[in-house]
Design a protein around this motif. Structure first.
Motif, mmCIF file in Angstrom:
data_model
loop_
_atom_site.group_PDB
_atom_site.id
_atom_site.type_symbol
_atom_site.label_atom_id
_atom_site.label_comp_id
_atom_site.label_asym_id
_atom_site.label_seq_id
_atom_site.Cartn_x
_atom_site.Cartn_y
_atom_site.Cartn_z
ATOM 1 N N LEU A 1 46.531 48.630 38.885
ATOM 2 C CA LEU A 1 47.318 47.466 38.534
ATOM 3 C C LEU A 1 46.415 46.252 38.486
ATOM 4 C CD1 LEU A 1 50.290 47.964 40.996
ATOM 5 C CD2 LEU A 1 50.309 48.432 38.564
ATOM 6 N N THR A 2 46.596 45.415 37.488
ATOM 7 C CA THR A 2 45.824 44.182 37.357
ATOM 8 C C THR A 2 46.778 43.021 37.134
ATOM 9 O OG1 THR A 2 43.956 45.398 36.425
ATOM 10 C CG2 THR A 2 44.011 43.035 36.034
ATOM 11 N N TYR A 3 46.529 41.931 37.854
ATOM 12 C CA TYR A 3 47.378 40.749 37.773
ATOM 13 C C TYR A 3 46.527 39.522 37.457
ATOM 14 C CZ TYR A 3 50.518 43.807 40.361
ATOM 15 O OH TYR A 3 51.281 44.870 40.755
ATOM 16 N N SER A 4 47.050 38.671 36.602
ATOM 17 C CA SER A 4 46.394 37.403 36.285
ATOM 18 C C SER A 4 46.974 36.318 37.188
ATOM 19 C CB SER A 4 46.650 37.054 34.817
ATOM 20 O OG SER A 4 46.245 35.730 34.563
ATOM 21 N N LEU A 5 46.098 35.510 37.784
ATOM 22 C CA LEU A 5 46.554 34.427 38.647
ATOM 23 C C LEU A 5 46.710 33.156 37.818
ATOM 24 C CD1 LEU A 5 44.334 34.968 41.811
ATOM 25 C CD2 LEU A 5 46.615 35.855 41.316
ATOM 26 N N PRO A 6 47.903 32.596 37.768
ATOM 27 C CA PRO A 6 48.115 31.364 36.989
ATOM 28 C C PRO A 6 47.188 30.240 37.468
ATOM 29 C CG PRO A 6 50.213 32.275 37.735
ATOM 30 C CD PRO A 6 49.127 33.055 38.417
ATOM 31 N N GLY A 7 46.653 29.501 36.528
ATOM 32 C CA GLY A 7 45.801 28.362 36.861
ATOM 33 C C GLY A 7 44.415 28.724 37.317
ATOM 34 N N GLY A 8 43.999 29.971 37.127
ATOM 35 C CA GLY A 8 42.694 30.388 37.630
ATOM 36 C C GLY A 8 41.570 30.371 36.614
ATOM 37 N N GLY A 9 41.876 30.129 35.349
ATOM 38 C CA GLY A 9 40.841 30.141 34.321
ATOM 39 C C GLY A 9 40.593 28.760 33.748
ATOM 40 N N HIS A 51 41.021 48.369 48.625
ATOM 41 C CA HIS A 51 41.360 48.807 47.269
ATOM 42 C C HIS A 51 41.639 47.639 46.331
ATOM 43 C CE1 HIS A 51 42.789 52.842 49.152
ATOM 44 N NE2 HIS A 51 41.474 52.794 49.024
ATOM 45 N N TRP A 52 41.572 46.413 46.845
ATOM 46 C CA TRP A 52 41.810 45.210 46.034
ATOM 47 C C TRP A 52 40.481 44.574 45.664
ATOM 48 C CZ3 TRP A 52 46.485 43.592 44.256
ATOM 49 C CH2 TRP A 52 47.612 44.210 44.809
ATOM 50 N N SER A 53 40.410 44.017 44.465
ATOM 51 C CA SER A 53 39.194 43.322 44.033
ATOM 52 C C SER A 53 39.561 42.135 43.144
ATOM 53 C CB SER A 53 38.258 44.283 43.295
ATOM 54 O OG SER A 53 38.878 44.756 42.111
ATOM 55 N N THR A 54 38.577 41.316 42.878
ATOM 56 C CA THR A 54 38.748 40.141 42.022
ATOM 57 C C THR A 54 37.683 40.172 40.932
ATOM 58 O OG1 THR A 54 37.265 38.775 43.355
ATOM 59 C CG2 THR A 54 39.605 38.784 43.968
ATOM 60 N N ASN A 55 37.872 39.343 39.922
ATOM 61 C CA ASN A 55 36.832 39.247 38.896
ATOM 62 C C ASN A 55 35.868 38.116 39.243
ATOM 63 O OD1 ASN A 55 38.714 37.182 38.198
ATOM 64 N ND2 ASN A 55 38.075 37.261 36.071
#
Length: 152
Positions: A1-9, A51-55
């Protein structure tokens, strides 16, 4: 599963230039600007934090602005801070020429968190701590929104 964090880009900055009939040696101006976005995602207790990671994190100075994003996985949560601040209101023409060439390599990725139970990622950071949204008063502690490489 991959989620985009609002306001992070970030959107990449626009190329700067002048028409040929203007003085090419004049400095360019940045209006004062500061923006900070903070997100805390509490991870499900039924999952393994490993098991969690970030870009990508980044800390870039371009056109007199500092673009900054950092993550930390700690205490069952993923914390992200994303800051933008004008550090130089005037930018000389040589710097603008150099920065125009760097736009193509600007990291304009959104902030992503990923859960993959088949992998084991490193959980944490070895640089500065990223406070969670509930740990400090974000309206008074502006240093938490700034890169350690920021110009004060």
């Amino acid at each position: 599963l991959t989620y985009s964090l609002p306001g992070g880009g970030f959107n990449p900055p626009e190329r700067r230039g002048r028409s040929d009939d203007h003085n090419q040696d004049l400095p360019y101006y940045n209006a004062p600007e500061f923006d900070c976005r903070v997100t805390t995602v509490r991870l499900p207790t039924t999952t393994d934090v490993a098991h969690w990671s970030t870009n990508s994190e980044f800390d870039t100075h371009i056109f007199g602005k500092n673009y900054y994003r950092a993550f930390e996985i700690r205490d069952g949560a993923i914390r992200m801070v994303r800051g933008l601040r004008v550090e130089r209101q005037e930018i000389d023409a040589r710097t603008v020429d150099w920065d125009n060439k760097r736009i193509a390599s600007f990291d304009n990725s959104m902030a992503w968190i990923t859960y993959d139970p088949s992998s084991r990622k490193s959980s944490g950071r070895d640089k500065n701590s990223v406070p969670a949204t509930y740990e400090i008063d974000w309206t008074t502690d502006s240093l938490s929104c700034l890169s350690s490489n920021a110009i004060y």
